[in-house]
Design a protein around this motif. Sequence first.
Motif, mmCIF file in Angstrom:
data_model
loop_
_atom_site.group_PDB
_atom_site.id
_atom_site.type_symbol
_atom_site.label_atom_id
_atom_site.label_comp_id
_atom_site.label_asym_id
_atom_site.label_seq_id
_atom_site.Cartn_x
_atom_site.Cartn_y
_atom_site.Cartn_z
ATOM 1 N N SER A 49 7.670 -3.047 -28.157
ATOM 2 C CA SER A 49 8.376 -4.171 -27.722
ATOM 3 C C SER A 49 8.895 -5.126 -29.000
ATOM 4 O O SER A 49 8.343 -5.249 -30.052
ATOM 5 N N GLY B 58 18.185 -7.320 -26.177
ATOM 6 C CA GLY B 58 17.895 -6.887 -24.906
ATOM 7 C C GLY B 58 19.141 -6.366 -24.213
ATOM 8 O O GLY B 58 19.992 -6.252 -24.952
ATOM 9 N N SER C 105 13.727 -5.091 -19.890
ATOM 10 C CA SER C 105 14.418 -5.828 -20.811
ATOM 11 C C SER C 105 14.792 -6.998 -20.139
ATOM 12 O O SER C 105 15.123 -7.022 -19.111
ATOM 13 N N THR D 99 13.329 -6.207 -25.451
ATOM 14 C CA THR D 99 13.169 -5.038 -24.898
ATOM 15 C C THR D 99 11.764 -4.408 -25.226
ATOM 16 O O THR D 99 11.474 -4.536 -26.065
#
Length: 498
Positions: free
Chosen positions: A422, A427, A476, A482
Amino acid sequence: MRLSLYHRLSLSLLVVFIVIISVFFVWAENLEQTTRYESEQNLHLSLAANLARDNPLLQEGAYDHQALKNLFHTLMVLGPAFEFYFIDPNGVILTHSITPSLIKRDRIDLKPLIQLTQNEISLPIYGDDPQHESREKIFSAAPVFNGSQLIGYLYVIVTGERYESAYNRVDSDRQAELSMVMLVGALVFLFIVMLGIFYYFTRPLRRLNHDIQLLKNAGFDKSSLKLTSWMPNSSNEVHQLGVAFEEMVNQLNEQLNLLQQSDVKRRELLADISHDLRTPLSSLQGYIEMIAHKGNELTAEVREKHINTVLKNTLQLKLLIDQIFELTHLEGGQVTLNFETFNLAELLYDIMAKFNLQTNAKHIDISVKPNSSYTQVYSDIAKLERVISNLLENAIRHTQERGKIELIIEELNENQCSLTISDNGTGIKAEELSYIFDTRYRASNAIQDKNKHTGLGLAITKKLLELLKSDIKVKSTLGKGTAFSFNLRRVIPIEEIK
């Protein structure tokens, strides 16, 4: 010689039909004979009683053998179908109307006579035939008394030998004619029934053959055809064959569609790769030609700069070629997997160490959670390292300076665990999430840095995880980051089980 389905059906139907016709014929003959005998016996039931009552000799209870013989002869001339016998109370034949040489037995069983005279059972009732050792015939009988004393029975064979001979001659002709008519009728009926049955059984086969011809003429493309719908749960073998054919056609069309899509993607990939190869090659050619022609005119600083640029383009070209070969190798299925058990957290720390320079340069905080995980997994460590490296490199590239990246291990159950990578970077748009694993796809908000990227990393990652029997998922939010996650097979150490 093996018989076909058509021949087996034909022979089976013919045998069954012959058996049915034979049983019906025998039953009809027996019923006709029984009915005829019953009606004749019922018609002449009182014949013997009337003769005994109307004849003076028998009525008085006394008899003369010769007189009775003459009487029987006269009656037989008048009724050639009848045979007359006078029998004593013990069943011994005393006199008769038959030529003596034709008599085969001298006594008869009295039980049928008593049953007839006392009306004990239903007609027809059969009695012994004196002209045969075992044959029985229908008859009429009446007791003869002298006062109250029983002196014998008048026994009349209703269907005598002459009657049987004449009837058999006529009946044989009738039977021959009837048999011929029945044979012709049966053959016509059999032909019509067979045509109907064969039409019924071969109709699905004709439909299946018609579908095959249509599919063949359409180039095995069923999109423009309306094929027959078959019953999937039918016990009919033809319907089962039709269902299998339909499944085969669907699978064939799916394969054709996949091949067409793969061909389109391959063409697009080839065009994109050709462009990507042309750019560094052109740059290499330009700088090398400049160094070759103006080498003595260039300063050491400019020469070094050009050489560094050539080296950079060479590395970029090598990376692109390596990834193309890797993707081709994966899609061809020519990959060997070496599964083993190892600690997932240790692998993550080793991979993080390779990216220290990049994360330090951007001041990115990268961590493993939990930081002291003892989760053991069973996988191909080299392929898994390649997957994590691709995802981590992608996360670093799309994370701004002083960003944050987390590698999260979560134990789902005894057999499964998940790994999530992560970041809080740029994004991805929601409408673009389903395309990011396609080859050469670049999101609209991709980070543009000094290094060019081939766009094959996520496609390779997905192929590798498919080989490891896992599926990658992505979440995302544009501008917030994301998260890529996938499951791995977990292994519980023996000491924990104990």
